[in-house]
Enzyme design. Structure first.
Site, PDB file in Angstrom:
ATOM      1  N   GLU A 115     -33.086  38.643  16.096  1.00  0.00           N
ATOM      2  CA  GLU A 115     -32.329  38.356  17.315  1.00  0.00           C
ATOM      3  C   GLU A 115     -32.891  39.121  18.514  1.00  0.00           C
ATOM      4  O   GLU A 115     -32.902  38.599  19.632  1.00  0.00           O
ATOM      5  CB  GLU A 115     -30.852  38.679  17.092  1.00  0.00           C
ATOM      6  CG  GLU A 115     -30.188  37.662  16.151  1.00  0.00           C
ATOM      7  CD  GLU A 115     -28.771  38.008  15.787  1.00  0.00           C
ATOM      8  OE1 GLU A 115     -27.881  37.161  15.970  1.00  0.00           O
ATOM      9  OE2 GLU A 115     -28.535  39.133  15.319  1.00  0.00           O
ATOM     10  N   GLU A 133     -27.704  36.813   7.340  1.00  0.00           N
ATOM     11  CA  GLU A 133     -26.319  37.311   7.364  1.00  0.00           C
ATOM     12  C   GLU A 133     -25.389  36.506   6.463  1.00  0.00           C
ATOM     13  O   GLU A 133     -24.414  37.059   5.927  1.00  0.00           O
ATOM     14  CB  GLU A 133     -25.784  37.301   8.803  1.00  0.00           C
ATOM     15  CG  GLU A 133     -26.384  38.356   9.712  1.00  0.00           C
ATOM     16  CD  GLU A 133     -27.673  37.919  10.396  1.00  0.00           C
ATOM     17  OE1 GLU A 133     -28.121  38.608  11.321  1.00  0.00           O
ATOM     18  OE2 GLU A 133     -28.243  36.872   9.998  1.00  0.00           O
ATOM     19  N   ALA A 183     -29.170  44.987  11.291  1.00  0.00           N
ATOM     20  CA  ALA A 183     -28.151  45.923  11.759  1.00  0.00           C
ATOM     21  C   ALA A 183     -27.948  47.041  10.746  1.00  0.00           C
ATOM     22  O   ALA A 183     -28.229  46.893   9.554  1.00  0.00           O
ATOM     23  CB  ALA A 183     -26.841  45.190  11.999  1.00  0.00           C
ATOM     24  N   GLY A 209     -30.539  41.164  12.944  1.00  0.00           N
ATOM     25  CA  GLY A 209     -30.611  41.653  14.311  1.00  0.00           C
ATOM     26  C   GLY A 209     -32.028  41.872  14.788  1.00  0.00           C
ATOM     27  O   GLY A 209     -32.302  41.794  15.994  1.00  0.00           O
TER      28      GLY A 209
END
Length: 713
Positions: free
Chosen positions: A114, A136, A65, A111
């Site tokens: 993901e 994270e 992210a 991300g």
């Protein structure tokens, strides 16, 4: 601003990810906006039968992210809604009837992974640059793009928890073995392999084989048995980090909630968890540290560095072999020199074994290991040193020896070569005093084990040429290190701020303190090892040497350092390396047969070097912590005051990455900010009244307290 370019080839839409103006792709609001519209358009396009997501970046799929954008707007509910919106997009991708392939080369982290998890098929390149993970937790956050829900269902609950709670990276062969990816291919064949996989999926939909043992299937199949796994996971977190980090517990909660109540409920728990964690002090400090570490991987020195192709390393011990290893692994040619072939063989063996362990873990192929090892050349003379751009000495901490090898290198090397010392405490100016070209002498202080410790301390003198400093920093970055540049002086930065803390531990022993009680107090505070254990690990001989070097520094403030390590070394104590330290290091019968671990008992004879015959846990844990931590942070402030370090950020990175200062506290300067300079000053003044001038506050702390300033906020 277009984040993607789409090409169509025989019914396959190839979506190239290419964030403008950035070296890596990062997930942000704008990219999600574009991807939503793109996915809808491609789903409705009758010509498109399958989709491939692939990156145009070098060695990067999606790095994660856009953290800066995430924290820029911290209005309540913003992150929660951002997570929900991202998950709506990923759910849409996952629900497409057309096959969706993630073609991954380079980093697919956070991300990025993901996104790949929402695709129907994942193909990765067999490259050391390719790594997958959900890191994270290292930022005090949790995966909020479906990671806590899709990963356990793909690879199994236990493997997923291990990846998310540690934040560790997974390499291609490991990922294939655990079922995280479906195929591994050569980097140059990635797009062709992805197209072939798309056509295969169009003809024969994939039936995924779950790579779980029968025992694991049984253990993960019911809420009752899963409860046992979650219980053990929480116990593990409690054992390793206590209650200092809330993120691991929140990750477990999200996984458990989703497994018991369905993916939709789990995704909502993720969104709420992200919003909650982002407001914690741990996340603020870890994110700040993350930005600082990234900054330390860029060269702040404007002068053009010298191009470095070959380095020479003097000394094939653990430190020298480690420096040679990280250099060869990152593309440099290495000359590893020692005085005889036996020492060389041991150094090269260390490198080979380390690389082979990476092969066994799937982080390297055997070919890549051989290629790296082929860049390492062992020598016992200086005949080939004319090729070396930098010589890094890792010989014993003896000034006369360092002078001798410096003069030998000057005779053997090109006039433009750089001589770098790996000393941890001897001032570089004293080493450079023997040089014909002192401007080309610099410190490059690595930390042991070199392969694991990420910090490099580059030490410059008043004579060091700018191009020399720039070249040393660039070389460290190429070796994969986070680099801080510090000014020359006794102990530089890291050794200088560590030594007073270790000295204070000895002072507490002088007051009848107990070894294990002191160690446990600091481990509970968040340090990876206690200060007394650290003395044994580093070596009492090294501690005695550092104590002598720093004694002049502290004498100027009206006190002297404790002489216990000097006296212990004179009687043969060296710590773990010779089995004589503050702890016993002996093998019991079981260990000799390969059963169990080494026993570690306090060596009570070491107490003879301190006052008092009896030992007791008379010091409150809070008192031990305050005294030791305030000694370290105060010395860090003195270093900033005297321009030993260039910024509070460098000081924090050095303490966390080099000395194990608790990451969730951010480093000495972020810790002072957390206390406030006024409270830090009051603590130091109280300690100075009780224990003397060694706690004299650095003037910068007094100034910041008076002016109500802070180092960051």
């Amino acid at each position: 601003m277009a984040y993607t370019q789409t090409e169509k080839d025989n019914g396959i839409a190839v979506i190239w990810l290419d964030q403008p103006g950035e070296s890596v792709n990062k997930l942000g609001v704008e990219m999600v906006d574009e991807a939503e519209a793109l996915v809808e358009w491609l789903d409705k396009d009758p010509e498109v039968k399958a989709l491939i997501f692939i990156s145009k970046k070098v060695d990067n799929f999606i790095a994660g992210a856009d953290l800066e954008a995430m924290i820029a707007d911290r209005k309540p509910g913003v992150l929660q809604e951002m997570s929900r919106r991202g998950n709506r997009l990923l759910n849409r991708i996952e629900s497409l009837e057309k096959p969706v392939i993630a073609a991954i080369h380079g980093a697919a982290l956070g991300g990025g992974l993901e996104v790949a998890l929402a695709c129907h098929y994942r193909i990765v390149t067999e490259s050391p640059k390719t790594m997958l993970g959900l890191p994270e937790v290292k930022l005090g956050l949790l995966p909020a793009g479906g990671g806590t829900q899709r990963l356990p269902r793909l690879v199994g609950l236990q493997k997923a928890l291990d990846l998310m709670l540690t934040g560790k990276n997974v390499y291609p062969r490991q990922a294939l073995e655990m079922g995280l990816v479906d195929e591994v291919t050569h980097p140059y064949a990635l797009l062709d392999a992805a197209k072939a996989s798309a056509n295969k999926l169009l003809n024969t939909p994939r039936k995924r084989q779950r790579k779980k043992s029968l025992a694991n299937l049984a253990l993960e199949s019911t809420s009752l048995t899963r409860g046992f796994i979650f219980k053990k996971a929480r116990e593990m977190v409690e054992k390793t980090s206590g209650n200092k980090y809330p993120a691991p517990y929140k990750i477990i909660d999200c996984v458990e909630h989703g497994m018991d109540n369905g993916i939709a409920a789990g995704l909502e728990a993720e969104a709420a968890g992200l919003e909650n964690l982002a407001d914690t002090p741990q996340a603020r400090e870890l994110i700040g540290l993350f930005f600082g570490i990234n900054k330390a991987k860029k060269n702040p020195l404007k002068t053009q560095p010298l191009a470095v192709e070959t380095i020479a390393v003097l000394g094939a011990g653990l430190m020298g072999a480690g420096i040679a290893n990280v250099s060869a692994a990152n593309g440099l040619r290495v000359l590893l020199k020692d005085v005889n072939h036996e020492n060389l063989a041991q150094g090269k063996k260390h490198v080979w074994q380390h690389l082979s362990r990476k092969v066994n873990k799937g982080a390297l192929s055997a070919f890549e290991r051989d290629e790296i090892f082929g860049r390492l050349n062992g020598v016992v003379d200086y005949n080939t040193f004319s090729h070396a751009n930098i010589v890094i000495e890792a010989v014993f901490e003896d000034l006369n020896l360092k002078h001798r090898v410096l003069r030998e290198c000057e005779q053997a090397c090109d006039a433009k070569f750089i001589f770098a010392s790996n000393t941890s405490a001897i001032p570089i100016s004293e080493i450079a005093a023997a040089a014909e070209r002192p401007a080309q002498v610099i410190g490059m202080h690595y930390f042991s084990p070199v392969e694991k410790m990420p910090l490099l301390e580059v030490v410059v003198t008043s004579q060091t040429a700018d191009w020399v400093a720039a070249t040393a920093v660039e070389t460290g970055i190429q070796q994969g290190k986070s680099v801080i540049v510090v000014k020359d002086g006794p102990g530089f930065y890291t050794t200088r701020v560590l030594a007073p803390m270790l000295n204070e531990a000895l002072e507490i022993l002088e007051e009848n303190g107990e070894v294990r009680h002191i160690d446990n107090a600091m481990k509970q505070f968040g340090f990876p090892v206690g200060p007394i254990t650290l003395i044994d690990e580093v070596g009492i001989d090294v501690g005695a040497h550092v104590s002598k070097i720093l004694s002049k520094l502290v004498a100027g403030r009206g006190y002297k350092s404790h002489d216990a390590m000097i006296r212990m070394f004179s009687e043969g104590y060296q710590g773990r390396k010779n089995g004589m330290g503050f702890y016993h290091y002996h093998d019991d019968a079981n260990t000799l047969r390969g059963i169990g671990k080494k026993k570690k008992e306090v060596n009570r004879t070491a107490y003879k070097f301190f006052s008092g015959k009896t030992r007791r846990e008379r010091h409150e844990v809070s008192e031990i912590r305050t005294r030791l931590v305030m000694m370290m942070v105060n010395e860090a402030a003195w270093c900033l005051q005297e321009n030993i370090i260039r910024s509070p950020g460098d000081g924090d990175i050095g303490a966390v990455l080099g000395l194990g200062f608790p990451p969730f506290l951010g480093g000495p300067f972020r810790y002072i900010d957390r206390l406030t300079p006024s409270v830090a000053l009051a603590n130091l003044e109280r300690l100075a009244d009780a224990h003397g001038p060694r706690f004299q506050p650095a003037p910068i702390i007094r100034d910041f307290a008076r002016d109500k300033k802070s180092f960051y906020r």
